[in-house]
Design a protein around this motif. Structure first.
Motif, PDB file in Angstrom:
ATOM      1  N   SER A  92       6.654  -9.285  -2.564  1.00 27.72           N
ATOM      2  CA  SER A  92       6.228 -10.473  -1.826  1.00 27.72           C
ATOM      3  C   SER A  92       7.197 -10.728  -0.684  1.00 27.72           C
ATOM      4  O   SER A  92       8.400 -10.927  -0.898  1.00 27.72           O
ATOM      5  CB  SER A  92       6.190 -11.690  -2.763  1.00 27.72           C
ATOM      6  N   TRP A  93       6.651 -10.720   0.537  1.00 24.60           N
ATOM      7  CA  TRP A  93       7.488 -10.972   1.722  1.00 24.60           C
ATOM      8  C   TRP A  93       6.574 -11.299   2.892  1.00 24.60           C
ATOM      9  O   TRP A  93       5.765 -10.474   3.314  1.00 24.60           O
ATOM     10  CB  TRP A  93       8.345  -9.747   2.046  1.00 24.60           C
ATOM     11  N   GLY A  94       6.669 -12.507   3.413  1.00 23.30           N
ATOM     12  CA  GLY A  94       5.781 -12.899   4.504  1.00 23.30           C
ATOM     13  C   GLY A  94       4.326 -12.805   4.068  1.00 23.30           C
ATOM     14  O   GLY A  94       3.926 -13.379   3.059  1.00 23.30           O
ATOM     15  N   THR A  95       3.536 -12.055   4.801  1.00 22.73           N
ATOM     16  CA  THR A  95       2.113 -11.888   4.457  1.00 22.73           C
ATOM     17  C   THR A  95       1.882 -10.729   3.496  1.00 22.73           C
ATOM     18  O   THR A  95       0.748 -10.485   3.094  1.00 22.73           O
ATOM     19  CB  THR A  95       1.277 -11.644   5.730  1.00 22.73           C
ATOM     20  N   LEU A  96       2.947 -10.015   3.126  1.00 21.87           N
ATOM     21  CA  LEU A  96       2.801  -8.902   2.190  1.00 21.87           C
ATOM     22  C   LEU A  96       2.792  -9.423   0.760  1.00 21.87           C
ATOM     23  O   LEU A  96       3.738 -10.076   0.314  1.00 21.87           O
ATOM     24  CB  LEU A  96       3.948  -7.903   2.363  1.00 21.87           C
ATOM     25  N   LEU A  97       1.725  -9.162   0.032  1.00 21.59           N
ATOM     26  CA  LEU A  97       1.645  -9.423  -1.398  1.00 21.59           C
ATOM     27  C   LEU A  97       1.046  -8.173  -2.007  1.00 21.59           C
ATOM     28  O   LEU A  97      -0.147  -7.904  -1.853  1.00 21.59           O
ATOM     29  CB  LEU A  97       0.783 -10.649  -1.695  1.00 21.59           C
ATOM     30  N   PHE A  98       1.866  -7.382  -2.700  1.00 21.30           N
ATOM     31  CA  PHE A  98       1.483  -6.022  -3.071  1.00 21.30           C
ATOM     32  C   PHE A  98       1.762  -5.805  -4.552  1.00 21.30           C
ATOM     33  O   PHE A  98       2.912  -5.735  -4.975  1.00 21.30           O
ATOM     34  CB  PHE A  98       2.294  -5.028  -2.220  1.00 21.30           C
ATOM     35  N   ASN A  99       0.707  -5.736  -5.353  1.00 22.29           N
ATOM     36  CA  ASN A  99       0.836  -5.408  -6.769  1.00 22.29           C
ATOM     37  C   ASN A  99       0.894  -3.901  -6.913  1.00 22.29           C
ATOM     38  O   ASN A  99       0.034  -3.184  -6.371  1.00 22.29           O
ATOM     39  CB  ASN A  99      -0.342  -5.965  -7.563  1.00 22.29           C
ATOM     40  N   CYS A 100       1.876  -3.400  -7.647  1.00 23.81           N
ATOM     41  CA  CYS A 100       2.148  -1.971  -7.557  1.00 23.81           C
ATOM     42  C   CYS A 100       2.941  -1.459  -8.758  1.00 23.81           C
ATOM     43  O   CYS A 100       3.312  -2.221  -9.657  1.00 23.81           O
ATOM     44  CB  CYS A 100       2.919  -1.671  -6.266  1.00 23.81           C
ATOM     45  N   TYR A 113     -10.359 -12.352  -4.446  1.00 31.90           N
ATOM     46  CA  TYR A 113     -10.959 -11.033  -4.291  1.00 31.90           C
ATOM     47  C   TYR A 113     -10.300  -9.934  -5.131  1.00 31.90           C
ATOM     48  O   TYR A 113     -10.837  -8.839  -5.239  1.00 31.90           O
ATOM     49  CB  TYR A 113     -10.908 -10.598  -2.820  1.00 31.90           C
ATOM     50  N   GLY A 114      -9.095 -10.223  -5.654  1.00 24.68           N
ATOM     51  CA  GLY A 114      -8.368  -9.172  -6.360  1.00 24.68           C
ATOM     52  C   GLY A 114      -7.543  -8.321  -5.424  1.00 24.68           C
ATOM     53  O   GLY A 114      -6.972  -7.315  -5.820  1.00 24.68           O
ATOM     54  N   SER A 115      -7.455  -8.704  -4.152  1.00 25.99           N
ATOM     55  CA  SER A 115      -6.669  -7.984  -3.154  1.00 25.99           C
ATOM     56  C   SER A 115      -6.317  -8.953  -2.033  1.00 25.99           C
ATOM     57  O   SER A 115      -7.115  -9.821  -1.670  1.00 25.99           O
ATOM     58  CB  SER A 115      -7.453  -6.803  -2.587  1.00 25.99           C
ATOM     59  N   SER A 116      -5.104  -8.804  -1.473  1.00 21.77           N
ATOM     60  CA  SER A 116      -4.667  -9.693  -0.393  1.00 21.77           C
ATOM     61  C   SER A 116      -5.026  -9.177   0.991  1.00 21.77           C
ATOM     62  O   SER A 116      -4.769  -9.847   1.991  1.00 21.77           O
ATOM     63  CB  SER A 116      -3.145  -9.895  -0.467  1.00 21.77           C
TER      64      SER A 116
END
Length: 233
Positions: A121-129, A196-199
């Protein structure tokens, strides 16, 4: 790759479940990456007749997207440690910092029989991984050879649960259309992930709602999250 300090640090949060509900740890990076790469790839089956000058790529599948960047670990005392309970300058240099980072993002978790699920999580990045690879270069040492600084090149591969995959595959479904009331602390990428299940659709939703700022949303505002085929139009 350059690095730049910032008041808002990248967060790496670990979870023990594929629904990203059971948090097991969190760190803030020492120094924000100067950049990150997000890569996408489509696989095609190429049929090419004998003697022909070109093939006919036919869609096979879309691979999971990846994010990669470089992190800095420092044990000189110049930079305060971002890891809870870790003093920046110790006799063992950055060993405890590296060990704590590896335990969170890379090492096998016996309770779930795999490494942890991760969220960047950083700024507009939200990344499940999940962590895909990690290459650590040690660059500064004490006279006895103890490492004092390292640059870690990290690569993460996106993770979606079977439920999320089914949701995205059925993107024509009308039940994805909904109105959401903004709460304090909400960001558009986070809300898109919840709906949606995705950012990745946050720019489309911003355009639908005529938003100029996707991060500082006003609590109480009602936003429209249309079906994906409409939001991407």
């Amino acid at each position: 790759m350059g690095i730049s300090p910032s008041l808002e640090k990248m967060q790496i949060t670990a979870f023990s479940d594929a629904q990203f509900k059971k948090q097991v740890g969190n760190i803030s990076v020492f120094i924000n990456p100067g950049s990150y790469n997000r890569s996408y790839e489509i696989v095609y089956d190429t049929a090419q007749g004998q003697g022909s000058s070109a093939g006919s790529p036919n869609y096979n599948k879309t691979l999971s997207d990846t994010v990669k960047f470089t992190l800095v670990f420092d044990g000189t005392g110049v930079i305060s440690s971002a890891l809870p309970g870790v003093i920046p300058f110790l006799e063992d240099g950055i060993k405890k910092q590296i060990d704590a980072f590896l335990a969170l993002v890379f090492k096998y978790n016996g309770n779930i029989h795999s490494p942890n699920f991760l969220q960047l999580s950083w700024g507009t990045l939200l990344f499940n991984c999940r962590m895909k690879s990690l290459d650590i270069a040690y660059t500064l040492f004490k006279p006895d050879g103890t490492p004092l600084r390292a640059r870690a090149s990290a690569k993460f591969v996106s993770f979606r649960s079977e439920k999320d995959i089914a949701l995205l595959a059925g993107k024509q479904s009308p039940d994805l259309s909904k109105a959401v009331t903004v709460k304090a602390g909400d960001t558009l990428p986070l809300l898109c992930y919840e709906v949606y299940g995705s950012s990745v659709y946050y720019l489309d939703v911003a355009r639908v709602n005529n938003l100029s700022d996707v991060r500082d949303l006003v609590p109480g505002t009602q936003l429209l999250f249309p079906p994906l085929q409409d939001s991407a139009a």
